[in-house]
Design an enzyme around this catalytic site. Structure first.
Site, short mmCIF file in Angstrom:
data_model
loop_
_atom_site.label_atom_id
_atom_site.label_comp_id
_atom_site.label_asym_id
_atom_site.label_seq_id
_atom_site.Cartn_x
_atom_site.Cartn_y
_atom_site.Cartn_z
N ARG A 1 -0.79 8.78 4.63
CA ARG A 1 -1.17 10.39 4.00
C ARG A 1 -2.48 11.85 4.94
NH1 ARG A 1 -6.25 9.15 3.74
NH2 ARG A 1 -6.93 6.94 3.65
N ARG B 1 -0.02 10.48 -4.50
CA ARG B 1 0.34 9.54 -3.44
C ARG B 1 1.30 8.23 -4.04
NH1 ARG B 1 -4.56 8.97 -1.93
NH2 ARG B 1 -6.10 7.73 -1.75
N HIS C 1 -4.40 0.17 -3.32
CA HIS C 1 -4.93 0.94 -1.83
C HIS C 1 -4.79 0.11 -0.54
CE1 HIS C 1 -5.32 4.67 -4.05
NE2 HIS C 1 -5.90 4.40 -5.05
N ARG D 1 1.19 -1.05 0.15
CA ARG D 1 0.27 0.15 -0.47
C ARG D 1 0.86 0.92 -0.27
NH1 ARG D 1 -3.14 2.38 5.31
NH2 ARG D 1 -4.97 3.65 3.88
N HIS D 2 0.13 2.29 -0.68
CA HIS D 2 1.48 3.92 -0.27
C HIS D 2 1.80 3.96 1.20
CE1 HIS D 2 -2.61 5.55 1.28
NE2 HIS D 2 -2.98 4.69 0.39
#
Ligand SMILES: *[C@@H]1O[C@H](CO)[C@@H](O)[C@H](O)[C@H]1NC(C)=O
Ligand SMILES: *[C@@H]1O[C@H](CO)[C@@H](O)[C@H](O)[C@H]1NC(C)=O
Ligand SMILES: *[C@@H]1O[C@H](CO)[C@@H](O)[C@H](O)[C@H]1NC(C)=O
Ligand SMILES: *[C@@H]1O[C@H](CO)[C@@H](O)[C@H](O)[C@H]1NC(C)=O
Ligand SMILES: *[C@@H]1O[C@H](CO)[C@@H](O)[C@H](O)[C@H]1NC(C)=O
Ligand SMILES: *[C@@H]1O[C@H](CO)[C@@H](O)[C@H](O)[C@H]1NC(C)=O
Ligand SMILES: *[C@@H]1O[C@H](CO)[C@@H](O)[C@H](O)[C@H]1NC(C)=O
Ligand SMILES: *[C@@H]1O[C@H](CO)[C@@H](O)[C@H](O)[C@H]1NC(C)=O
Length: 600
Positions: free
Chosen positions: A195, A283, A469, A191-192
């Site tokens: 944020r 992102r 995500h 996942r990123h």
């Protein structure tokens, strides 16, 4: 807790709405369904705000509040937004000719051998804590009993990733290569990083809390533990990766190189470079590039190719499958948020009473209190520290963590009617890569343009890296039939089950990482596969034919056969576009992430 837009949302739901600047025409069904969802949720919110609170539980935190705390009226700007624009639009001192990027004289540049911790080291490096973030001080709070309490692990999908404890998923094994095996490949799905909050209209989440406080700033004053609110400003942007989020992906790149760098030898042998995938969101791209700097070093040009798929309404994308799945947005798929809201009324009741005593002239709702918990998590991962964190007890943090489990379980994972179907496209890609065979038919979220081309979607790499995500990670784990995570379901909204095998903070935190390890072992016949989530080895015994094996190994053939069965029995058309419905409330349930069957 609101599902997809305006109120408050765990996770990334707001952004999943078709964006106003979407270039494609949205299917009309979506608009229709979204209106239904919005109306439904608005109804819930109304009921919510008319609840009255009658009893006054005694509160240890209150009693421990510093005596003689100064009472202050809120500054007129309390709660207002503070924004710093960097870089300046046209800096006056820019002179590229005086700052060449290459001046020669690089010195010796001999390279050494590729690292291989996962094979060579006597133990495996464990990822704990969150370097550079400051945990709250609970000093003076009588109820903070255990110094071992790690608040960062109680933020559901907003937790920074950490190595789960050995055995967390039921197998007493760890990621390093089992005796007599060698590692032949790795598929990494991550996942990123951390944020800012998702886009909102300003009425929900941390931004909503700030604007409400600001709107009424002339009327309230705070004291004691809430005194900081009198001068607090809102400092968060939207959606972007934070500095800490960058670091998470950089670190993940470094650690992946240290553990699996040896797999690059395969590319040298075949005179190719790897293709990694991410998608177009800011992102997502920044996360992938930070991973690349960690993994390859700077500059990474020429060392790999980055595929950037498009995340937008109507575009087939296995890393953002909800973009072509209208039923994801259906009223059938929002129960988790309604349950999370009900749960918040239970676990935050005491906190609301307790905190209200420190705030005169402003009526705190459960929404406000929940937003304070969200603000703790978001401020910490964005600006490094948050005064909101110390307002809550350990028990209330466990409650917050569980509220996110409810939301994600019922809307993206084993409790969601679209949990499995959303993950099936990625599973098809995984099988294509494992069998070196192109996808036969594009009938889910797979994209023929990219996946049918061996350059954009190679099938013979020893190392794959895909960024996505948390929703998609949970969808994929669900589609993989990893039923041990579903053992405690359906999740109740009245209390936290004593043994819960599903934890969002374990499965889908910021920079969560899933390893599909390919192995060849002397003691087993044929190639093997195992799945490791945040350093926890996952039992594969729920997949048809996979044996009980102490290190979680399953023969590749068996694994692929089980996944092929799942692919054949998962119907994207019906699941994502079908006109099915499920009973509201807890009458209907799934613990396999399956939609109701298509009528025969
Ligand atoms: C504080 O701790 C006491 C004793 O463990 C407990 O009874 C009480 O409920 C706790 N208060 C809060 C606010 O958690
Ligand atoms: C497939 O992906 C490409 C590149 O991201 C995109 O331009 C195209 O629209 C996608 N195709 C479909 C059918 O969504
Ligand atoms: C996109 O997905 C739809 C639905 O599964 C499928 O019919 C279509 O062929 C796909 N298009 C491409 C280019 O993959
Ligand atoms: C991939 O697509 C490109 C551009 O359309 C094309 O030139 C190339 O031949 C394709 N490669 C394969 C292996 O299909
Ligand atoms: C990569 O190289 C290792 C060691 O030479 C080998 O065992 C493995 O099969 C190779 N993997 C691929 C996908 O070629
Ligand atoms: C999926 O898991 C269930 C148990 O939850 C099991 O009965 C079923 O056989 C599994 N299916 C496959 C294809 O592995
Ligand atoms: C979708 O296509 C796959 C092959 O890629 C096939 O195995 C599966 O049965 C198809 N699903 C449906 C519902 O037709
Ligand atoms: C969808 O299903 C409902 C009831 O199952 C039915 O009343 C309705 O006509 C269906 N709509 C369409 C477009 O098939």
């Amino acid at each position: 807790m609101n599902p997809y837009n305006d109120v408050k949302s765990p996770g990334e739901y707001e952004e999943l709405l078709p964006q106003p600047n979407a270039t494609l025409v949205k299917p009309s069904l979506w608009n229709q369904r979204l209106r239904i969802v919005a109306a439904f949720v608005a109804g819930i919110l109304t009921c919510f705000s008319v609840l009255s609170y009658v009893h006054q539980p005694s509160c240890a935190i209150d009693q421990a509040a510093p005596s003689g705390a100064v009472e202050l009226y809120a500054a007129p700007w309390a709660g207002s937004s503070e924004v710093h624009h960097y870089p300046p639009a046209s800096p006056t001192n820019v002179n590229p000719s005086l700052f060449p990027t290459s001046v020669g004289y690089a010195g010796t540049t001999a390279t050494g051998a590729e690292p291989a911790i996962v094979v060579t080291a006597p133990s495996y490096p464990v990822h704990t804590g969150a370097p550079n973030l400051v945990a709250p001080s609970f000093k003076g709070h009588r109820n903070h009993t255990s110094s071992k309490f790690d608040i960062f692990r109680y933020w559901g999908n907003l937790s920074p990733w950490f190595s789960v404890e050995r055995g967390a998923f039921g197998l007493d094994s760890s990621p390093e290569v089992p005796d007599t095996c060698r590692i032949t490949g790795l598929h990494l799905l991550h996942r990123h990083g951390a944020r800012y909050p998702s886009h909102s209209d300003g009425s929900s989440g941390p931004a909503g809390l700030a604007s409400r406080l600001n709107e009424h700033a002339a009327e309230w004053k705070a004291k004691g533990h809430l005194a900081f609110l009198n001068t607090w400003t809102y400092k968060l942007g939207e959606e972007l990766l934070t500095p800490f989020g960058r670091q998470q992906l950089y670190d993940l790149g470094v650690s992946t190189r240290l553990k699996y760098g040896f797999l690059l030898k395969n590319f040298s042998e075949t005179n190719t470079i790897p293709v990694f995938r991410t998608e177009s969101q800011n992102r997502m791209l920044d996360s992938a590039l930070n991973f690349a700097i960690g993994f390859f070093g700077y500059p990474f040009e020429g060392q790999y190719q980055q595929s950037i798929t498009i995340e937008n309404t109507g575009i087939n994308n296995t890393l953002a499958p909800y973009m072509t799945c209208p039923n994801f947005y259906s009223e059938e798929n929002i129960r988790g948020f309604i349950y999370a809201r009900k749960w918040a009324e239970i676990y935050l009741e005491d906190a609301r009473h307790r905190l209200q005593k420190h705030l005169h002239g402003y009526h705190l709702t459960i929404d406000d209190i929940y937003s304070m918990q969200e603000t703790c998590a978001y401020e910490t991962v964005a600006i490094g520290y948050s005064k909101f964190c110390e307002l809550f007890t350990e028990e209330e943090w466990e409650g917050y963590d569980y509220s996110l489990d409810l939301g994600f379980w019922y809307s993206t994972a084993w409790g969601s009617p679209v949990g499995r179907v959303l993950g099936i496209g990625y599973v098809q890609e995984l099988v294509a890569r494992l069998t070196h065979t192109p996808i036969a038919e594009h009938n889910s979220s797979t994209n023929a343009t990219l996946d049918d081309n061996a350059t954009t979607f190679p099938l013979d790499q020893s190392l794959y890296v895909d960024a996505t995500h948390e929703i998609t990670v949970l969808n994929v784990l669900t589609a993989l039939n990893l039923s041990n995570f579903a053992a405690a379901g359906p999740l109740p909204y009245t209390h936290i089950p004593r043994h819960r095998s599903f934890k969002t903070s374990h499965l889908a935190p910021f920079a969560t990482n899933v390893h599909f390890q390919l192995l060849s072992c002397a003691h087993t016949h044929g190639p093997q596969v195992r799945i490791i989530v945040n350093d926890g080895v996952v039992p594969l015994t729920s997949l048809r034919g996979c044996p009980h094996q102490p290190d979680g190994l399953c023969p590749l053939d068996t694994f692929v056969a089980a996944l092929s069965e799942i692919i054949q029995t998962t119907d994207w058309q019906w699941g994502c576009h079908g006109n099915w419905s499920v009973a509201a409330g807890d009458v209907w349930n799934t613990t396999t992430g399956s939609y109701p069957p298509r009528p025969v």
